[in-house]
Design a protein around this motif. Sequence first.
Motif, PDB file in Angstrom:
ATOM      1  N   THR A 205       0.839  -1.204   0.000  1.00 12.50           N
ATOM      2  CA  THR A 205       0.000   0.000   0.000  1.00 12.50           C
ATOM      3  C   THR A 205       0.869   1.247   0.000  1.00 12.50           C
ATOM      4  O   THR A 205       0.607   2.202  -0.740  1.00 12.50           O
ATOM      5  CB  THR A 205      -0.921  -0.005   1.242  1.00 12.50           C
ATOM      6  OG1 THR A 205      -1.649  -1.234   1.261  1.00 12.50           O
ATOM      7  CG2 THR A 205      -1.892   1.160   1.212  1.00 12.50           C
ATOM      8  N   ARG A 206       1.914   1.213   0.804  1.00 12.98           N
ATOM      9  CA  ARG A 206       2.773   2.405   0.867  1.00 12.98           C
ATOM     10  C   ARG A 206       3.584   2.581  -0.418  1.00 12.98           C
ATOM     11  O   ARG A 206       3.792   3.707  -0.873  1.00 12.98           O
ATOM     12  CB  ARG A 206       3.682   2.329   2.094  1.00 12.98           C
ATOM     13  CG  ARG A 206       2.935   2.677   3.381  1.00 12.98           C
ATOM     14  CD  ARG A 206       3.900   3.069   4.498  1.00 12.98           C
ATOM     15  NE  ARG A 206       4.735   1.938   4.874  1.00 12.98           N
ATOM     16  CZ  ARG A 206       4.495   1.146   5.923  1.00 12.98           C
ATOM     17  NH1 ARG A 206       3.451   1.382   6.699  1.00 12.98           N
ATOM     18  NH2 ARG A 206       5.301   0.160   6.199  1.00 12.98           N
ATOM     19  N   ILE A 207       4.031   1.481  -0.999  1.00  9.54           N
ATOM     20  CA  ILE A 207       4.781   1.605  -2.269  1.00  9.54           C
ATOM     21  C   ILE A 207       3.885   2.264  -3.321  1.00  9.54           C
ATOM     22  O   ILE A 207       4.322   3.154  -4.054  1.00  9.54           O
ATOM     23  CB  ILE A 207       5.274   0.212  -2.741  1.00  9.54           C
ATOM     24  CG1 ILE A 207       6.395  -0.273  -1.830  1.00  9.54           C
ATOM     25  CG2 ILE A 207       5.750   0.265  -4.195  1.00  9.54           C
ATOM     26  CD1 ILE A 207       6.774  -1.733  -2.030  1.00  9.54           C
ATOM     27  N   ALA A 208       2.618   1.849  -3.365  1.00  9.20           N
ATOM     28  CA  ALA A 208       1.696   2.418  -4.359  1.00  9.20           C
ATOM     29  C   ALA A 208       1.389   3.882  -4.089  1.00  9.20           C
ATOM     30  O   ALA A 208       0.959   4.611  -4.977  1.00  9.20           O
ATOM     31  CB  ALA A 208       0.402   1.597  -4.389  1.00  9.20           C
ATOM     32  N   SER A 209       1.595   4.300  -2.853  1.00  8.35           N
ATOM     33  CA  SER A 209       1.233   5.686  -2.511  1.00  8.35           C
ATOM     34  C   SER A 209       2.297   6.675  -2.966  1.00  8.35           C
ATOM     35  O   SER A 209       2.057   7.883  -2.968  1.00  8.35           O
ATOM     36  CB  SER A 209       1.021   5.818  -0.993  1.00  8.35           C
ATOM     37  OG  SER A 209       2.285   5.773  -0.334  1.00  8.35           O
TER      38      SER A 209
ATOM     39  N   GLU B 450      12.680   4.580  -7.008  1.00 10.24           N
ATOM     40  CA  GLU B 450      13.187   5.806  -6.403  1.00 10.24           C
ATOM     41  C   GLU B 450      13.383   5.570  -4.901  1.00 10.24           C
ATOM     42  O   GLU B 450      13.007   4.528  -4.372  1.00 10.24           O
ATOM     43  CB  GLU B 450      12.208   6.954  -6.681  1.00 10.24           C
ATOM     44  CG  GLU B 450      12.395   7.470  -8.105  1.00 10.24           C
ATOM     45  CD  GLU B 450      11.161   8.127  -8.706  1.00 10.24           C
ATOM     46  OE1 GLU B 450      10.180   8.319  -7.965  1.00 10.24           O
ATOM     47  OE2 GLU B 450      11.192   8.425  -9.903  1.00 10.24           O
ATOM     48  N   ASN B 451      13.956   6.562  -4.226  1.00  7.16           N
ATOM     49  CA  ASN B 451      14.319   6.357  -2.819  1.00  7.16           C
ATOM     50  C   ASN B 451      13.138   5.964  -1.940  1.00  7.16           C
ATOM     51  O   ASN B 451      13.235   5.042  -1.141  1.00  7.16           O
ATOM     52  CB  ASN B 451      14.970   7.620  -2.250  1.00  7.16           C
ATOM     53  CG  ASN B 451      16.384   7.778  -2.800  1.00  7.16           C
ATOM     54  OD1 ASN B 451      16.985   6.801  -3.251  1.00  7.16           O
ATOM     55  ND2 ASN B 451      16.890   9.004  -2.782  1.00  7.16           N
ATOM     56  N   ALA B 452      12.015   6.667  -2.099  1.00  8.44           N
ATOM     57  CA  ALA B 452      10.899   6.439  -1.172  1.00  8.44           C
ATOM     58  C   ALA B 452      10.365   5.011  -1.260  1.00  8.44           C
ATOM     59  O   ALA B 452      10.276   4.317  -0.238  1.00  8.44           O
ATOM     60  CB  ALA B 452       9.799   7.469  -1.414  1.00  8.44           C
ATOM     61  N   PRO B 453      10.024   4.505  -2.454  1.00  8.62           N
ATOM     62  CA  PRO B 453       9.558   3.115  -2.497  1.00  8.62           C
ATOM     63  C   PRO B 453      10.667   2.110  -2.148  1.00  8.62           C
ATOM     64  O   PRO B 453      10.375   1.057  -1.575  1.00  8.62           O
ATOM     65  CB  PRO B 453       9.067   2.931  -3.941  1.00  8.62           C
ATOM     66  CG  PRO B 453       9.638   4.052  -4.721  1.00  8.62           C
ATOM     67  CD  PRO B 453       9.851   5.179  -3.761  1.00  8.62           C
TER      68      PRO B 453
END
Lengths: 421, 494
Positions: A205-209, B450-453
């Motif tokens: 869910t967080r990756i998709a966000s 990217e960094n965040a994912p």
Amino acid sequence: MTPNRRQFVKGGVAAFTVSFAAPAFLSDIARAQGATARNLVVLYLNGGNDALSMVVPYTNSGYYERRPTIAIPAGNVLQIGTDASGTGVGLHPRLTGLKQIFDEGRLAVIQRSGYPNSSRSHFLGTDIWSTADPSNPSGPGWLGRYLELMPQPLDPLTAWNTVRETPRTLHSRFVGVPAIPDPRTYAFSSPNGGAEATYSRQAATRIASHIPVDRPHLSFVAGTAQAAFQTLDRVASVAQYQPTVAYPNNGLGSALRAVAGSIVRGIGTKVFWVQTGGFDTHASQNPNQDTGAYYRLMATLNDSLLAFYQDMRNQALLQDTLVLQFSEFGRRVYENGSNGTDHGAGSTMMLLGGAIQGGLFGTAPDLRNTPGNPTLESSNGDIRYQTDFRSVYARVLDQWLGTSSTTVLGGDFRSPGLTFL
Amino acid sequence: MARREQRIEHLLRRAGFGGSPDEVAELSELGYHAALDLLVFFDQTPDDADQRIGTPGHAGVTTRTQFLPDLSITDARQRWLFRLVHTRRPLQEKMALFWHHHFATAYSKIADIYGGAVATRMLGASAGYNLPTGSPRGQIEVFRDKALGNFYDLLVSMARDPAMLVWLDGRLNVRGTPQENFAREVMELFTMGIRPSDSAPNNFTEDDVKAAARVFTGWNLAVGARGTNNANDPTLAYSYLYRADRHDTTSKTFSFDIYPGGGRTIAASGEQEGLDFLLACCRHPATGPRLVRKLYAFFVSELQPAPQAFVDRVSRTFYDSNFDMQRVLLQLFLSPEFQDDSAYFARYAWPVEFVVKAIKETGWAGFSVDGALSPLLAMGQQLFEPPDVNGWDTGPGWFSTGGMLARMNFAATLTGNQRFNLREAARPSKASPQSVLSFALERLSPSPFENAPYDELLAYLRAGTSWTGSDAELLAKTAGVTHLVLASPQYQFV
């Protein structure tokens, strides 16, 4: 067609993704956005419905002259009256449920609906009916434009598509529509159980966000994944729905069952898309035998719609429910050498629901091959339209969805004679 | 093994279905041009994939009684998926998939009329699987055979293909009462298209459709072999038959040129009329550009329309070579547009590509391709069952919420199945969450994170544990993080 659609979606990507912001209390937001619980179910008969076999002008001699093999005998049709041209009209013999709904005054039949210079292509024709814009059929759909006019950001379940591909009717420049063919399999699984499975869902869910601003194609897919996560739990509640009647065990029946569940659960959906295929009956159409292709199409249509109608009535939600049926074109007036019919022009639309003032609208074509016949075109081979389909859409937009048809349709297609709503 | 040969990997994703780590290493040694040569001139490589079905070291198939890809559509689908994973001629299978989409023919309509066994044979019969005497090969075998052949030859083959003759009703097209189904689609979808854009004039008229239908009267179907005379008869097969007595001999005139120099009325007679017409469709000035745009979207990029210069250049090759697809494809793969790194991952993965690449990169020991069939249906791509004659709605069209969930869930099934293999492969990298993540990102080949994912993947590896690298931890987390990568938006591009 395809390349245009691709360009179009690409152009709409950035805005599309931001509209999937998740409100905390979805039903409250939905209630705040939608003034009523009214919903619209669009039913598409895929392939070009041979409306002359569905709604039969059984007193017209041309019908029997030009369809010597596949005409439905006058004695077999389910008579629903005489239209303004004096033609006796009857439903296909398998449509007993629709006959019942017609008799209850809740089915409107719009004969000879279409548009000028009708396309005989499945794909262009579908795009024209979907956009309601013959001059720009690669643009957003008419209901996509309606969704765009609603207060944004829209709840992702405002519309619900029951097939896998998003139909052009629901294409928008910035509103995404979830595809939920079957609520029972609309779930997220993990290779591990227990706490690991929970971590997986949280991480996915967080990756998709994370929506990258400079990679629009990636944003589009991430936005879709995000919408999936935002809709999972509410859709799961629909999967629990126990209908009050048995739905037929086919694609249309399952789709309408899910639609009913969504309406009963009140999860905020206003627009549904359902479709059923097999209407491209170039050969062996055989509408008169119970094993025949067109007969079976009518069985699917009839049994699914009747179950849905009765379920909604039992749930006291019929008054809030409207079904609008269309197809991309009608078929040729005369049969071909394969006991089928080729692509034609004008067709018949139907609407049903608790608020419908039913009856016969428009007049049947005169199918005789007579010089200067005003109800036919292309050397008397195809049906000339009488009611612009956009007038039907206009009535639904103005009187049912409570919006402005002239804004959505980009023109004034209102027709005072269409009093079905 | 580090994935550093980006251009080779790009080539393998597009001209094939991605590479296993070994395949990437092998082609990297050869260099780009030799690798391309190997892919395009695939006749030099043995076509031995069928012989390897059911042998150790490969993905499995699930057989109910016997493996019968010429009689059971489920087995035909398994056979194709197996070939997609294990073929040594990936471009041949890739083009077969492209042609299956272009000449989109669906099993269900054929099965409704002739039963499942005959329908499977029409689509999938091959010399390797008990082809009855007198039976033509299935449609997919024609796509393989002519994958990089001559487009006109392929078009003629399709006009005479038994599955196509049923699918678009050509079998019923006879003098006096012609059938327009094939006649329309051969122009609208297989060659010139309706028009290049909404504002352009149409390439053909309704009268052209009616005339073309008459051209193909008599292009029908005959029983080519028959034994016990029922639908389950293993020798029953149908083949193309031209029936002169069913052919409409009156003259046919079109709104576009049939002959170079401007003749618009068919000058030939009999069956030759159809051949002249199909050649005219190939020569039509809209056919080359339309096909090239479609190839550009399939092989190069979906993020922008094909540049006009590219369309002009490759269309010229199409016409100058008399429709030689090998020349067309070679030019495409050698083009700067294809090789530029802006084309990397600029293509939405088709469900079949996603599944095959995931299997090739994750591993397959103990996994049956049968396990991918239902997920593929949920993702929106059932082989031998395109939604209509226009093929699948590709690009962003694949990515509905339901389709995306189906991809995530297939990834869960696959990684759950492969968790022991994954753990063994990850064991040398077990030192830290970072090293396990590096292992996963090198083994798979997603578009860049990217960094965040990336940090989310790392957070998952750390969730609920203070890392020890124990067997149990490695088992759960390697499968878990592999699942997350396969399920990520970043992985849905090739």
